[in-house]
Scaffold this motif. Structure first.
Motif, mmCIF file in Angstrom:
data_model
loop_
_atom_site.group_PDB
_atom_site.id
_atom_site.type_symbol
_atom_site.label_atom_id
_atom_site.label_comp_id
_atom_site.label_asym_id
_atom_site.label_seq_id
_atom_site.Cartn_x
_atom_site.Cartn_y
_atom_site.Cartn_z
ATOM 1 N N SER A 1 59.064 14.579 -5.391
ATOM 2 C CA SER A 1 60.351 15.618 -5.624
ATOM 3 C C SER A 1 61.279 14.514 -6.103
ATOM 4 N N LEU A 2 61.551 13.380 -5.457
ATOM 5 C CA LEU A 2 62.544 12.546 -5.854
ATOM 6 C C LEU A 2 62.484 11.924 -7.250
ATOM 7 N N LEU A 3 61.145 11.546 -7.608
ATOM 8 C CA LEU A 3 60.912 11.233 -8.833
ATOM 9 C C LEU A 3 61.010 12.078 -10.049
ATOM 10 N N ALA A 4 60.718 13.377 -9.513
ATOM 11 C CA ALA A 4 60.727 14.400 -10.633
ATOM 12 C C ALA A 4 62.231 14.947 -10.905
ATOM 13 N N ASN A 5 63.151 14.696 -10.081
ATOM 14 C CA ASN A 5 64.598 15.094 -10.025
ATOM 15 C C ASN A 5 65.553 13.924 -10.378
ATOM 16 N N PRO A 6 65.682 13.782 -11.763
ATOM 17 C CA PRO A 6 66.416 12.473 -11.935
ATOM 18 C C PRO A 6 67.873 12.537 -11.536
ATOM 19 N N SER A 7 68.530 13.748 -11.074
ATOM 20 C CA SER A 7 69.787 13.786 -10.597
ATOM 21 C C SER A 7 69.715 13.113 -9.257
ATOM 22 N N ILE A 8 68.840 13.126 -8.488
ATOM 23 C CA ILE A 8 68.859 12.448 -7.221
ATOM 24 C C ILE A 8 68.291 10.925 -7.213
ATOM 25 N N PRO A 9 69.495 10.115 -7.074
ATOM 26 C CA PRO A 9 69.031 8.508 -7.397
ATOM 27 C C PRO A 9 68.313 8.127 -6.003
ATOM 28 N N ILE A 10 67.360 7.074 -6.437
ATOM 29 C CA ILE A 10 66.564 6.423 -5.427
ATOM 30 C C ILE A 10 67.432 4.990 -5.170
ATOM 31 N N LEU A 11 67.991 4.851 -3.834
ATOM 32 C CA LEU A 11 68.844 3.441 -3.812
ATOM 33 C C LEU A 11 67.957 2.418 -3.623
ATOM 34 N N PRO A 12 68.212 1.125 -4.197
ATOM 35 C CA PRO A 12 67.637 0.081 -4.059
ATOM 36 C C PRO A 12 66.989 -0.437 -2.544
ATOM 37 N N THR A 13 67.609 0.207 -1.455
ATOM 38 C CA THR A 13 67.290 -0.327 -0.358
ATOM 39 C C THR A 13 66.260 0.614 0.514
ATOM 40 N N SER A 14 65.608 1.457 -0.352
ATOM 41 C CA SER A 14 64.713 2.592 0.289
ATOM 42 C C SER A 14 63.328 1.919 0.530
ATOM 43 N N LEU A 15 62.905 2.049 1.789
ATOM 44 C CA LEU A 15 61.639 1.646 2.387
ATOM 45 C C LEU A 15 60.578 2.585 2.494
ATOM 46 N N THR A 16 59.291 2.494 1.974
ATOM 47 C CA THR A 16 58.322 3.489 2.334
ATOM 48 C C THR A 16 57.143 2.645 2.857
ATOM 49 N N PRO A 17 56.339 3.117 3.866
ATOM 50 C CA PRO A 17 54.976 2.508 4.259
ATOM 51 C C PRO A 17 53.868 2.889 3.180
ATOM 52 N N ILE A 18 53.235 1.823 3.248
ATOM 53 C CA ILE A 18 51.879 1.727 2.463
ATOM 54 C C ILE A 18 50.604 1.377 2.981
ATOM 55 N N HIS A 19 49.598 1.757 2.472
ATOM 56 C CA HIS A 19 48.049 1.323 3.368
ATOM 57 C C HIS A 19 47.561 0.212 2.282
ATOM 58 N N LEU A 20 47.104 -0.609 2.714
ATOM 59 C CA LEU A 20 46.567 -1.849 2.052
ATOM 60 C C LEU A 20 45.111 -1.987 2.155
ATOM 61 N N SER A 21 44.394 -2.260 0.879
ATOM 62 C CA SER A 21 42.849 -2.615 1.174
ATOM 63 C C SER A 21 42.595 -3.801 0.316
ATOM 64 N N LEU A 22 42.137 -4.748 0.886
ATOM 65 C CA LEU A 22 41.903 -6.204 0.067
ATOM 66 C C LEU A 22 40.640 -5.737 -0.852
ATOM 67 N N LEU A 23 40.762 -6.321 -2.011
ATOM 68 C CA LEU A 23 39.798 -6.456 -2.976
ATOM 69 C C LEU A 23 38.825 -7.933 -2.957
ATOM 70 N N ILE A 24 39.649 -8.772 -2.285
ATOM 71 C CA ILE A 24 39.091 -10.337 -2.320
ATOM 72 C C ILE A 24 38.897 -10.418 -0.798
ATOM 73 N N ALA A 25 37.943 -11.086 -0.592
ATOM 74 C CA ALA A 25 37.739 -11.355 1.067
ATOM 75 C C ALA A 25 38.820 -12.215 1.501
ATOM 76 N N GLY A 26 39.134 -11.640 2.930
ATOM 77 C CA GLY A 26 40.368 -12.526 3.429
ATOM 78 C C GLY A 26 40.794 -11.675 4.597
ATOM 79 N N HIS A 27 41.527 -12.219 5.307
ATOM 80 C CA HIS A 27 42.296 -11.505 6.571
ATOM 81 C C HIS A 27 43.749 -11.712 6.543
ATOM 82 N N PRO A 28 44.461 -10.606 6.221
ATOM 83 C CA PRO A 28 45.887 -10.615 6.222
ATOM 84 C C PRO A 28 46.370 -10.587 7.734
ATOM 85 N N HIS A 29 47.521 -11.219 7.771
ATOM 86 C CA HIS A 29 48.294 -11.440 9.146
ATOM 87 C C HIS A 29 49.681 -10.448 8.822
#
Length: 962
Positions: A761-789
């Motif tokens: 909804s925020l991206l569809a409405n240009p009148s509402i600005p997204i501040l440069p300090t906005s954080l959002t959580p994400i889920h990560l899945s490795l494509l190369i073998a490894g163990h993230p910390h």
């Protein structure tokens, strides 16, 4: 041969050895001796083979081998306490014979030598004659030992003081029961104990603990099951509690895989969640709806058809609330439950009608203890603004809770809880005044044409075959009263019905859910009934006396004075994206009633074997990680509670790094990032969000200004490890992080959280600005073998180097179809260009071509290069840093390493590059790279993860979650 000469043959072993080692060796050798029959036993007198005798001989030898194997295993150096399962072992009390099961106590007594010294030869002969024991460890009979002179004096003084205290207590009780001026005992009256006044709009204090535990709870509170957990789990340090509670962190035994199996395949796991903050709100319905609207509850839930069952009190609601200030920052996820409505009955000419009046409504709001104070202050402010005002009550130490999940969770609850028949359910005459709906179709109609609706206790007992609470209606509620579970202890395995009728009944309940029509007001909302259930709990001695009088194999008969424990069962299911995982039961009950229910729950014998396991804080994080759920507050650094958790974790990691010697710790300044770059970005032991938001110069300037401010105010000289001297339990965090001021606890520099559901909804409405300090959580899945910390750096694909962008993008492209499939263990090595030599080529030219090929650079392999290979791409620059990993582990559900992180929304979506191009700055290459990412990635969102202290990055794909 002379008597003192050397013997050629070994002496015969003593059949009755007196040495412990000799006796043990004789037992081992005897156990390893295998008896066998000579081969001539299988032959007849004429020398022919006797088949039957041969078979019997071999049968005897096979039995002798099996007997020898069993004896060898028995005589090994194992103790009696080691013959019990791991979860029953008590290694610190292995010397105590009473700690092992009864079937092994005789063996344990033989292994443990008595601690009584041998003072005479006669005593020595008696002991040796009975059989010497193996060691001198005590047997745990401390009460029978003779006290020392100092102990004797203390015991005598304690006995005198106890007698005087009992006498004074008796006199005070007699004086209270007498009327003024009354001395005749026959005319004395009993005064009922006065119920404490409800504390409105004020924080509550914990109950006064017993004297022997009072000094241990000055700066923290104990959970109702603290003593039970302290013997079986690692607790928080006494000086550094967590959220003002002594919380169990993890069981002492290994429990990573067993917890996963118990929650997915067989069994269940339970947690004591009494540290969760509970707030009660009471007022007219309009005021409560206005207060909820002010803290950000959706309008559809307040007045729409979507939240009709929730407002009626038959469903619960889970969601986020936010501040009422203009910033409207998100606070924390909460769970809100309304008390079911009780319609007023009016009789008019023999017809019963239900008329709703403007009565008081109640609801309970549960929040995480790290955000309790923030939720309390915000809810208190909006409640005072309503007209008429709503009353807010702190129920933290009045209502406790237990959470349980797993395939056997429903069975364990049914076996441990014994509901009381509900007399408040609407009668048949009352239900005839309402229109029957499809939700009430549970059984076939009766003679009068009306369909009977079952009460919550009856429906609860018919859920025995349910293996996943997620199959219930979303956020379903069951409220009823139960008897004291100690009267039915130890619990017995319930008989699970396997008939077709039971399955049909369960499916009918899941489809219709009868409690939507029969749910009465829950007694857990009533302050008087909560207090009555806690006060009238019988002592364990009285329970034991009643059980002793009962017939063998039967439970004690119920008495009229037995308390009724009010319960509220809340069922929750995972999100739509994780619908295949297990649901969770949340049990709300009075604080003092948590321990009896917990004991019965932990001792319930499951039909699949074993008993329910208990979980701690780390197991809660593990289950949330495996179900792809975000754990609050660790995964939300954009909130005040999440920022406080980050500061606490930073302090812990910094101390661990300082403890290591210089040769065994990472030097952050010497980390090689490739392409001539040296030094880690920001603080290597933490997620440096200040460096991400402000940049290198801004973060250094902010840190310098903060240090100068501390020196001026004198905070820099105060030790950080001193606990705060506060007696009230109004702080949601521990003493270790309490030295931070309010400005430090609040995310600085405008850092705030944005739920991923609001991004479209925020991206569809240009009148509402997204501040440069906005954080959002994400889920990560490795494509190369490894163990993230944890604290790993998250980069987007390079935006200022098209060649480096192509190199990273090539790692995500699949192999050409012309290549044959290779085994997983096969690794293709880079090959050098092989010169083609003709038959007529001279030998010296062949040698020259071979030397040239050996000196030529390596040709790129067909497979993508592995991390550490010379042609493996380096990590991007700091301007492409978009976030940090907040949690990472091996996921037993998916069978690979995964992680959760938080990223800046502007950088993750490439909005900063587009804004730079619109402003006329440098951004052309980055925009083209972003277009390339959309084409080559085929819609996948790619990123690069680099562990802190390492120079090698790994390609991964990410997606918004929450």
């Amino acid at each position: 041969m002379a008597p003192n000469g050397t013997q050629k043959r070994k002496a015969v072993s003593n059949p009755h050895p007196t040495n412990t080692w000799s006796a043990k060796r004789a037992r081992i050798l005897g156990a390893r001796t295998i008896l066998a029959q000579p081969p001539d036993k299988a032959l007849s007198k004429n020398g022919d083979l006797d088949v039957s005798a041969f078979v019997k001989a071999r049968e005897f030898e096979i039995q002798a081998i099996g007997q020898s194997m069993r004896e060898s295993k028995r005589v090994l150096s194992t103790r009696a306490f080691q013959q019990v399962p791991k979860d029953m072992r008590r290694r610190t009390a292995s010397h105590n014979v009473k700690k092992v099961p009864k079937r092994l106590r005789a063996r344990a007594a033989r292994e443990v030598r008595t601690n009584t010294p041998v003072h005479s030869v006669q005593r020595m002969k008696t002991v040796i004659g009975k059989g010497m024991k193996d060691d001198y460890t005590p047997t745990g009979k401390a009460r029978r030992r003779k006290p020392t002179p100092h102990q004797r004096l203390r015991l005598e003084k304690a006995k005198v003081l106890k007698q005087k205290g009992a006498l004074m207590k008796k006199k005070r009780g007699t004086a209270k029961k007498q009327k003024p001026g009354e001395s005749d005992p026959e005319k004395m009256i009993q005064i009922a104990p006065r119920l404490p006044k409800i504390q409105k709009n004020t924080l509550s204090k914990p109950t006064r603990p017993p004297a022997k535990f009072r000094k241990r709870q000055i700066h923290k509170s104990w959970l109702p099951t603290h003593l039970w957990h302290a013997k079986r789990a690692r607790m928080t340090e006494p000086k550094y509690p967590l959220w003002r509670f002594a919380i169990p962190l993890t069981p002492t035994e290994k429990s990573f895989r067993t917890t996963h199996r118990a929650t997915t395949m067989r069994g269940c796991v339970a947690w004591d969640m009494s540290f969760m903050g509970t707030i009660g709100v009471e007022g007219v319905e309009a005021s409560l709806l206005g207060a909820l609207r002010s803290v950000g509850v959706e309008e559809g839930m307040l007045h729409g058809k979507t939240g009709a069952k929730w407002r009626r009190g038959t469903r619960s609601w889970q969601g986020w609330i936010k501040e009422r200030h203009p910033d409207q920052r998100w606070i924390a996820p909460v769970r809100i439950v309304w008390c079911a409505e009780e319609a007023d009955e009016t009789v008019d000419e023999g017809v019963i009608t239900n008329s709703k009046k403007k009565t008081q409504r109640k609801m309970i709001l549960r929040a995480h203890p790290s955000a309790f104070m923030q939720v309390w202050n915000e809810l208190l402010n909006v409640a005072k603004m309503q007209r008429p005002q709503a009353m807010v009550e702190d129920l933290r130490f009045e209502i406790g809770s237990i959470e349980i999940t797993g395939p056997g969770s429903t069975e364990a609850l049914i076996g441990a809880l014994h509901p009381i028949l509900d007399t408040k359910a609407p009668s048949k005459d009352q239900r005839q005044t309402t229109q029957p709906t499809t939700d009430a179709l549970t059984v076939s109609p009766g003679d009068d044409g009306w369909i009977d609706v079952e009460t919550p206790p009856t429906v609860f007992a018919q859920l025995a075959t349910l293996t996943n609470p997620a199959a219930l209606p979303a956020n379903a509620i069951l409220a009823f009263n139960v008897t004291d579970p100690r009267l039915h202890h130890p619990p017995r395995t319930i008989i699970t019905p396997n008939s077709k009728t039971a399955d049909e009944t369960l499916l009918s309940h899941l489809a219709c859910w009868p409690p939507d029509q029969t749910q009465p007001p829950a007694d857990i909302f009533n302050h008087t009934k909560r207090l009555t259930a806690s006060r009238f709990l019988a002592s364990q001695k009285s329970i034991n006396r009643r059980k002793a009088v009962a017939l063998p194999g039967q439970y004690p008969d119920p008495l009229p004075k037995d308390p009724q424990i009010p319960l509220l069962l809340l069922a929750s299911r995972p999100t739509a994206a994780n619908s295949s995982f297990q649901g969770t039961w949340t049990l709300l009950l009075p604080w003092d009633c948590v321990l009896p229910v917990w004991y019965s729950l932990m001792h319930y014998p499951l039909s699949t074997g074993g008993t329910p396991r208990f979980g701690c804080l780390q197991e809660q994080q593990q289950i949330a990680f495996e179900q792809a759920k975000l754990w609050f507050p660790g995964e939300y650094p954009g909130t005040e509670a999440g920022w406080d958790w980050e500061l606490r974790y930073r302090e812990f990691e910094k101390k661990e790094w300082d403890r290591r010697p210089k040769g065994r710790r990472t030097e952050w300044e010497s980390v090689d990032l490739g392409e001539g770059r040296k030094g880690e970005i920001g603080k290597g032991w933490a997620c440096d969000w200040e460096r991400l938001v402000l940049g290198k110069e801004g973060a250094e300037a902010a840190e310098t200004a903060q240090a100068m401010e501390r020196e001026e105010t004198g905070l820099a000289s105060q030790p950080n490890d001193e606990p705060r001297e506060a007696t009230t339990h109004d702080a949601p965090t521990g003493a270790q992080s309490s030295m931070h001021s309010h400005e430090e606890q609040t995310p600085p520099h405008g850092i705030h959280h944005i739920p991923a559901a609001l991004l479209p909804s925020l991206l569809a409405n240009p009148s509402i600005p997204i501040l440069p300090t906005s954080l959002t959580p994400i889920h990560l899945s490795l494509l190369i073998a490894g163990h993230p910390h944890r604290n790993a750096r998250i980069y987007r694909l390079p935006t200022n180097s098209p060649s480096l962008f192509s190199r990273w993008l090539s790692l995500a492209q699949p192999l050409p179809r012309s290549n044959p499939p290779q085994s997983p263990t096969h690794t293709s090595k880079p090959k050098r260009p092989t010169p083609h030599a003709h038959k007529g080529t001279p030998v010296h030219e062949r040698v020259q071509n071979l030397a040239a090929s050996l000196l030529s650079p390596l040709a790129p392999p067909h497979d993508p290069p592995k991390p550490g290979h010379p042609i493996y791409p380096p990590a991007p620059a700091e301007e492409d840093l978009i976030g940090f990993v907040t949690s990472a582990n091996y996921d037993l559900t998916s069978g690979r390493c995964e992680a959760f992180g938080n990223v800046l929304v502007m950088k993750a979506l490439g909005l900063d590059v587009q804004q730079g191009q619109r402003d006329g700055g440098k951004g052309g290459e980055g925009l083209r790279s972003n277009d390339m990412r959309g084409k080559a990635g085929k819609g996948r969102k790619l990123c690069i993860i680099r562990n802190s202290g390492e120079g090698v990055g790994r390609l991964a794909k990410w997606d918004f979650v929450g």
